[in-house]
Scaffold this active site. Structure first.
Site, PDB file in Angstrom:
ATOM      1  N   ASP A  19       0.834  -1.207   0.000  1.00 20.45           N
ATOM      2  CA  ASP A  19       0.000   0.000   0.000  1.00 20.45           C
ATOM      3  C   ASP A  19       0.868   1.255   0.000  1.00 20.45           C
ATOM      4  O   ASP A  19       1.968   1.255   0.554  1.00 20.45           O
ATOM      5  CB  ASP A  19      -0.902  -0.031   1.244  1.00 20.45           C
ATOM      6  CG  ASP A  19      -2.039   0.967   1.146  1.00 20.45           C
ATOM      7  OD1 ASP A  19      -2.295   1.498   0.053  1.00 20.45           O
ATOM      8  OD2 ASP A  19      -2.681   1.213   2.189  1.00 20.45           O
ATOM      9  N   ASN A  67     -10.554  -2.964  -6.208  1.00 24.07           N
ATOM     10  CA  ASN A  67      -9.749  -2.022  -7.004  1.00 24.07           C
ATOM     11  C   ASN A  67     -10.352  -1.715  -8.378  1.00 24.07           C
ATOM     12  O   ASN A  67      -9.981  -0.724  -9.012  1.00 24.07           O
ATOM     13  CB  ASN A  67      -8.310  -2.530  -7.183  1.00 24.07           C
ATOM     14  CG  ASN A  67      -7.458  -2.405  -5.942  1.00 24.07           C
ATOM     15  OD1 ASN A  67      -6.510  -3.156  -5.727  1.00 24.07           O
ATOM     16  ND2 ASN A  67      -7.775  -1.439  -5.082  1.00 24.07           N
TER      17      ASN A  67
HETATM   18  C1  FPP Z   1      -1.910   0.200  -3.267  1.00 24.17           C
HETATM   19  O1  FPP Z   1      -1.424   1.507  -3.373  1.00 24.17           O
HETATM   20  C2  FPP Z   1      -1.425  -0.637  -4.332  1.00 24.17           C
HETATM   21  C3  FPP Z   1      -2.200  -1.175  -5.316  1.00 24.17           C
HETATM   22  C4  FPP Z   1      -3.639  -0.942  -5.430  1.00 24.17           C
HETATM   23  C5  FPP Z   1      -1.669  -2.022  -6.341  1.00 24.17           C
HETATM   24  C6  FPP Z   1      -0.379  -2.718  -6.041  1.00 24.17           C
HETATM   25  C7  FPP Z   1       0.369  -2.764  -7.302  1.00 24.17           C
HETATM   26  C8  FPP Z   1       1.696  -2.724  -7.433  1.00 24.17           C
HETATM   27  C9  FPP Z   1       2.607  -2.739  -6.282  1.00 24.17           C
HETATM   28  C10 FPP Z   1       2.329  -2.630  -8.756  1.00 24.17           C
HETATM   29  C11 FPP Z   1       2.045  -3.755  -9.692  1.00 24.17           C
HETATM   30  C12 FPP Z   1       2.276  -5.091  -9.113  1.00 24.17           C
HETATM   31  C13 FPP Z   1       2.750  -6.181  -9.801  1.00 24.17           C
HETATM   32  C14 FPP Z   1       2.769  -7.492  -9.133  1.00 24.17           C
HETATM   33  C15 FPP Z   1       3.234  -6.105 -11.167  1.00 24.17           C
HETATM   34  P1  FPP Z   1      -2.482   2.663  -3.513  1.00 24.17           P
HETATM   35  O2  FPP Z   1      -2.601   3.017  -4.932  1.00 24.17           O
HETATM   36  O3  FPP Z   1      -3.770   2.270  -2.880  1.00 24.17           O
HETATM   37  O4  FPP Z   1      -1.778   3.793  -2.704  1.00 24.17           O
HETATM   38  P2  FPP Z   1      -2.503   4.952  -1.875  1.00 24.17           P
HETATM   39  O5  FPP Z   1      -3.241   4.278  -0.751  1.00 24.17           O
HETATM   40  O6  FPP Z   1      -1.352   5.762  -1.393  1.00 24.17           O
HETATM   41  O7  FPP Z   1      -3.406   5.675  -2.802  1.00 24.17           O
END
Ligand code: FPP
Length: 244
Positions: A19, A67
């Site tokens: 996250d 998501n």
């Molecule tokens: C949460 O950060 C992360 C995600 C929703 C997606 C996770 C994806 C990756 C780490 C990259 C792609 C992964 C692979 C395996 C290729 P957020 O966007 O919710 O962050 P925030 O809470 O700060 O908005």
């Protein structure tokens, strides 16, 4: 640099809620997608570290069933990154002996991604190294409901005596069947929630909430988390050893 904790104290299964990509990007006045791009580098670094120190099972929460509610552009960017990751990193994962699994609902992802996932699983099926699992279009409540549906159907058709339903039987109907339960669940970015991740499986997991945003979570942060894990006393509902 902190050395990797000695093998006997390593968690068998580490699961991570990655996250903070968006906040990492916002802090740098970058679009959210840039945070996800940096997040892929962190995935690569943590997977390499886990392989190097012989973690048996690593499960990464890559995309939750919730998501899909994000703006189409962000969902599209994330799907593009999964494509790139599987295209660019598969050879290395095969070389490292990783067995790749994807847990989640495959019916909603685009056909080419579904094929890529199946291909990655097929290519690595007989590998004996790390079990590397990506939770992708995954939701824990839906996973448990699907297992309940399957058992209820078997009972209704007379193939299963409801009295024989045990936690082990339920576990065997989950996506994670065959994997040990996580010993350690790490969530980055300072949020303190499970967000529908491995709800059943984490019954006795040690939960670790770290302030680092996912793109900044690398090898050292991973080793630090493992080191902290070794200092936790796990009792599984029993008394501490000193009082037993
Ligand atoms: C949460 O950060 C992360 C995600 C929703 C997606 C996770 C994806 C990756 C780490 C990259 C792609 C992964 C692979 C395996 C290729 P957020 O966007 O919710 O962050 P925030 O809470 O700060 O908005």
């Amino acid at each position: 640099m902190v050395a990797a904790p000695c093998n006997s104290t390593l968690p068998r299964h580490v699961a991570i809620i990655m996250d903070g990509n968006g906040r990492w990007a916002a802090k740098r006045h970058l679009p959210r997608q840039a945070g996800h791009v940096a997040g892929v580098n962190a995935v690569r670094e943590v997977v390499r570290a886990a392989c190097d120190i012989d973690i048996e099972n690593l499960t990464l929460y890559a995309f939750s069933s919730e998501n899909w509610k994000r703006p189409a552009m962000e969902v599209g960017a994330l799907m593009g990154l999964f494509r790139l990751y599987f295209r660019n990193d598969m050879d290395e994962l095969v070389e490292r002996g990783a067995r790749v699994r994807i847990i989640g609902n495959r019916s909603r992802v685009e056909e080419d991604i579904r094929r890529m996932i199946e291909d990655a699983e097929r290519r690595t099926l007989s590998n004996a190294g790390i079990n590397l699992t990506f939770a992708f279009d995954y939701g824990g409540q839906e996973e448990i409901a699907a297992a309940a549906r399957e058992l209820a159907r078997a009972a209704a058709e007379g193939r299963l005596d409801p009295e024989t339903i045990t936690p082990e039987l339920v576990s065997s109907r989950l996506f994670t069947s065959g994997l040990p339960e996580p010993d350690l669940v790490i969530r980055t970015s300072g949020e303190r929630r499970l967000s529908n991740f491995l709800l059943w499986q984490s019954a006795y997991a040690e939960l670790m909430f770290v302030e680092t945003m996912w793109p900044d979570f690398g090898r050292q942060e991973f080793l630090d988390a493992l080191d902290k894990f070794t200092q936790r006393e796990r009792r599984f509902g029993a008394l501490p050893e000193s009082a037993a």
